[in-house]
Enzyme design. Structure first.
Site, PDB file in Angstrom:
ATOM      1  N   TYR A  97       0.851  -1.196   0.000  1.00 44.32           N
ATOM      2  CA  TYR A  97       0.000   0.000   0.000  1.00 44.32           C
ATOM      3  C   TYR A  97       0.885   1.244   0.000  1.00 44.32           C
ATOM      4  O   TYR A  97       0.746   2.127  -0.853  1.00 44.32           O
ATOM      5  CB  TYR A  97      -0.914  -0.046   1.224  1.00 44.32           C
ATOM      6  CG  TYR A  97      -1.593   1.258   1.588  1.00 44.32           C
ATOM      7  CD1 TYR A  97      -2.694   1.727   0.880  1.00 44.32           C
ATOM      8  CD2 TYR A  97      -1.129   2.038   2.660  1.00 44.32           C
ATOM      9  CE1 TYR A  97      -3.323   2.919   1.228  1.00 44.32           C
ATOM     10  CE2 TYR A  97      -1.739   3.229   3.013  1.00 44.32           C
ATOM     11  CZ  TYR A  97      -2.841   3.665   2.292  1.00 44.32           C
ATOM     12  OH  TYR A  97      -3.447   4.850   2.647  1.00 44.32           O
ATOM     13  N   LYS A 137       1.509   4.233  -2.623  1.00 45.06           N
ATOM     14  CA  LYS A 137       1.163   5.622  -2.255  1.00 45.06           C
ATOM     15  C   LYS A 137       2.346   6.539  -2.593  1.00 45.06           C
ATOM     16  O   LYS A 137       2.158   7.674  -2.994  1.00 45.06           O
ATOM     17  CB  LYS A 137       0.789   5.747  -0.761  1.00 45.06           C
ATOM     18  CG  LYS A 137      -0.523   5.126  -0.328  1.00 45.06           C
ATOM     19  CD  LYS A 137      -1.762   5.700  -1.004  1.00 45.06           C
ATOM     20  CE  LYS A 137      -2.261   7.002  -0.430  1.00 45.06           C
ATOM     21  NZ  LYS A 137      -3.556   7.417  -1.063  1.00 45.06           N
TER      22      LYS A 137
HETATM   23  P1  NAD Z   1     -12.303   4.399   2.145  1.00 47.33           P
HETATM   24  O1  NAD Z   1     -12.020   2.974   1.818  1.00 47.33           O
HETATM   25  O2  NAD Z   1     -13.366   4.708   3.117  1.00 47.33           O
HETATM   26  O3  NAD Z   1     -12.611   5.197   0.788  1.00 47.33           O
HETATM   27  C1  NAD Z   1     -11.956   4.939  -0.411  1.00 47.33           C
HETATM   28  C2  NAD Z   1     -12.987   4.992  -1.537  1.00 47.33           C
HETATM   29  O4  NAD Z   1     -12.315   4.736  -2.767  1.00 47.33           O
HETATM   30  C3  NAD Z   1     -14.099   3.940  -1.407  1.00 47.33           C
HETATM   31  O5  NAD Z   1     -15.374   4.557  -1.458  1.00 47.33           O
HETATM   32  C4  NAD Z   1     -13.865   3.026  -2.597  1.00 47.33           C
HETATM   33  O6  NAD Z   1     -15.070   2.480  -3.138  1.00 47.33           O
HETATM   34  C5  NAD Z   1     -13.175   3.955  -3.573  1.00 47.33           C
HETATM   35  N1  NAD Z   1     -12.399   3.234  -4.571  1.00 47.33           N
HETATM   36  C6  NAD Z   1     -11.511   2.229  -4.354  1.00 47.33           C
HETATM   37  N2  NAD Z   1     -11.032   1.786  -5.518  1.00 47.33           N
HETATM   38  C7  NAD Z   1     -11.602   2.528  -6.496  1.00 47.33           C
HETATM   39  C8  NAD Z   1     -11.515   2.521  -7.920  1.00 47.33           C
HETATM   40  N3  NAD Z   1     -10.749   1.641  -8.567  1.00 47.33           N
HETATM   41  N4  NAD Z   1     -12.250   3.423  -8.612  1.00 47.33           N
HETATM   42  C9  NAD Z   1     -13.063   4.300  -7.971  1.00 47.33           C
HETATM   43  N5  NAD Z   1     -13.192   4.342  -6.623  1.00 47.33           N
HETATM   44  C10 NAD Z   1     -12.475   3.456  -5.897  1.00 47.33           C
HETATM   45  O7  NAD Z   1     -10.894   5.022   2.589  1.00 47.33           O
HETATM   46  P2  NAD Z   1     -10.587   6.403   3.367  1.00 47.33           P
HETATM   47  O8  NAD Z   1     -10.160   6.051   4.726  1.00 47.33           O
HETATM   48  O9  NAD Z   1     -11.695   7.384   3.155  1.00 47.33           O
HETATM   49  O10 NAD Z   1      -9.283   6.885   2.584  1.00 47.33           O
HETATM   50  C11 NAD Z   1      -9.320   7.921   1.619  1.00 47.33           C
HETATM   51  C12 NAD Z   1      -7.901   8.279   1.199  1.00 47.33           C
HETATM   52  O11 NAD Z   1      -7.163   8.700   2.342  1.00 47.33           O
HETATM   53  C13 NAD Z   1      -7.095   7.141   0.575  1.00 47.33           C
HETATM   54  O12 NAD Z   1      -6.329   7.657  -0.493  1.00 47.33           O
HETATM   55  C14 NAD Z   1      -6.176   6.687   1.682  1.00 47.33           C
HETATM   56  O13 NAD Z   1      -4.979   6.166   1.153  1.00 47.33           O
HETATM   57  C15 NAD Z   1      -5.932   8.007   2.407  1.00 47.33           C
HETATM   58  N6  NAD Z   1      -5.566   7.863   3.828  1.00 47.33           N
HETATM   59  C16 NAD Z   1      -6.464   7.361   4.726  1.00 47.33           C
HETATM   60  C17 NAD Z   1      -6.112   7.263   6.078  1.00 47.33           C
HETATM   61  C18 NAD Z   1      -7.074   6.728   7.111  1.00 47.33           C
HETATM   62  O14 NAD Z   1      -6.711   6.618   8.283  1.00 47.33           O
HETATM   63  N7  NAD Z   1      -8.318   6.445   6.772  1.00 47.33           N
HETATM   64  C19 NAD Z   1      -4.833   7.666   6.483  1.00 47.33           C
HETATM   65  C20 NAD Z   1      -3.938   8.175   5.541  1.00 47.33           C
HETATM   66  C21 NAD Z   1      -4.313   8.275   4.203  1.00 47.33           C
END
Ligand code: NAD
Length: 245
Positions: free
Chosen positions: A142, A146
């Protein structure tokens, strides 16, 4: 000066997710109309047009990004899946597709949700600045993807009339509707599986409230201009002091 309504349009790729939906709700509150692009639809809201599709498919992306000056990209497969091929396809190839679609459609700004793990080498980082280089030993696939994703987006920044880009690097995000962090922590504790300590109990970890992460994204978007220092830069984001546990 009043902002013309047409410039208050944006698209959120991954807008059905935890962070994405909070971002959409705040954007609506600030008067934006929002196109959500996601592989799944998880809600309906007035002011939101929903486009279902895979971000690796440029033709599917086009209608969602058409006539939109500002795009947020916060879609990713769940880190826990640890599926190398999926991360590579969505985070790396898919991000190339997003950048291409933005460029072809004349999108002005692209804001990426990156991750603080891109600089994590295995040792605590306190008050880490954005000068810290990318880690040479990413902790999982992952993170590896990223890093590649962030590099692609930041390198695509073109101040000479092209696409402007910026990346926001949160670490753990918590808040209402959090599907993973707190629920998994509570569940693990309930099952009695938190009775050990890794290290000496002074390891640092950083959590940011989801609305602060959203605020950071919107500030970055609204301050991104060809002459601004934000162009092509990543930004760490947090609440205040890291939590010690
Ligand atoms: P989440 O899983 O709730 O949301 C991600 C969304 O992306 C989902 O709705 C999913 O359906 C969609 N998705 C996945 N693959 C896809 C594709 N091929 N085409 C279209 N849509 C697609 O995750 P989140 O926690 O809301 O994370 C959002 C962003 O924040 C991500 O980029 C993640 O790397 C980053 N992030 C999250 C955290 C955390 O603690 N949640 C921390 C650091 C970074």
């Amino acid at each position: 000066t009043r902002v013309r309504p047409s410039s208050k349009r944006c698209a959120v790729i991954g807008g059905s997710g935890f962070l994405g939906r909070h971002l959409v709700e705040k954007l609506l509150e600030r008067g934006y109309s929002v196109a959500v692009f996601d592989i799944r639809q998880s809600y309906e809201l007035p002011g939101v047009t929903f486009y279902q599709g895979d971000l690796c498919d440029k033709e599917a992306l086009r209608p969602a990004l058409k006539d939109v000056p500002l795009v947020f990209h916060c879609a990713s497969p769940a880190p826990a899946s640890d599926d190398r091929a999926l991360f590579q396809r969505v985070n790396v190839q898919g991000t190339c597709t997003v950048i291409q679609a933005c460029t072809e459609l004349g999108v002005q700004k692209l804001v990426l949700t990156s991750s603080a793990s891109v600089v994590y080498e295995g040792a605590d980082i306190k008050n880490g600045t954005e000068d810290i280089p990318y880690t040479a030993k990413p902790m999982d696939y992952y993170t590896e993807t990223k890093i590649e994703q962030e590099k692609l987006v930041l390198q695509a920044c073109d101040k000479e009339g092209g696409l402007l880009t910026v990346a926001i690097r949160p670490h753990g995000i918590f808040g209402p509707r959090d599907p993973q962090l707190v629920p998994i922590l509570v569940d693990t504790a309930r099952r009695g599986k938190m009775k050990f300590i890794i290290g000496d109990g002074t390891n640092l970890v950083d959590f940011t409230f989801v609305e602060n992460v959203v605020h950071g994204h919107i500030l970055a978007a609204e301050h991104l201009r060809p002459e601004s220092p934000l162009c092509g830069k990543p930004y760490h984001i947090t609440n205040d002091e890291p939590i010690r546990f």
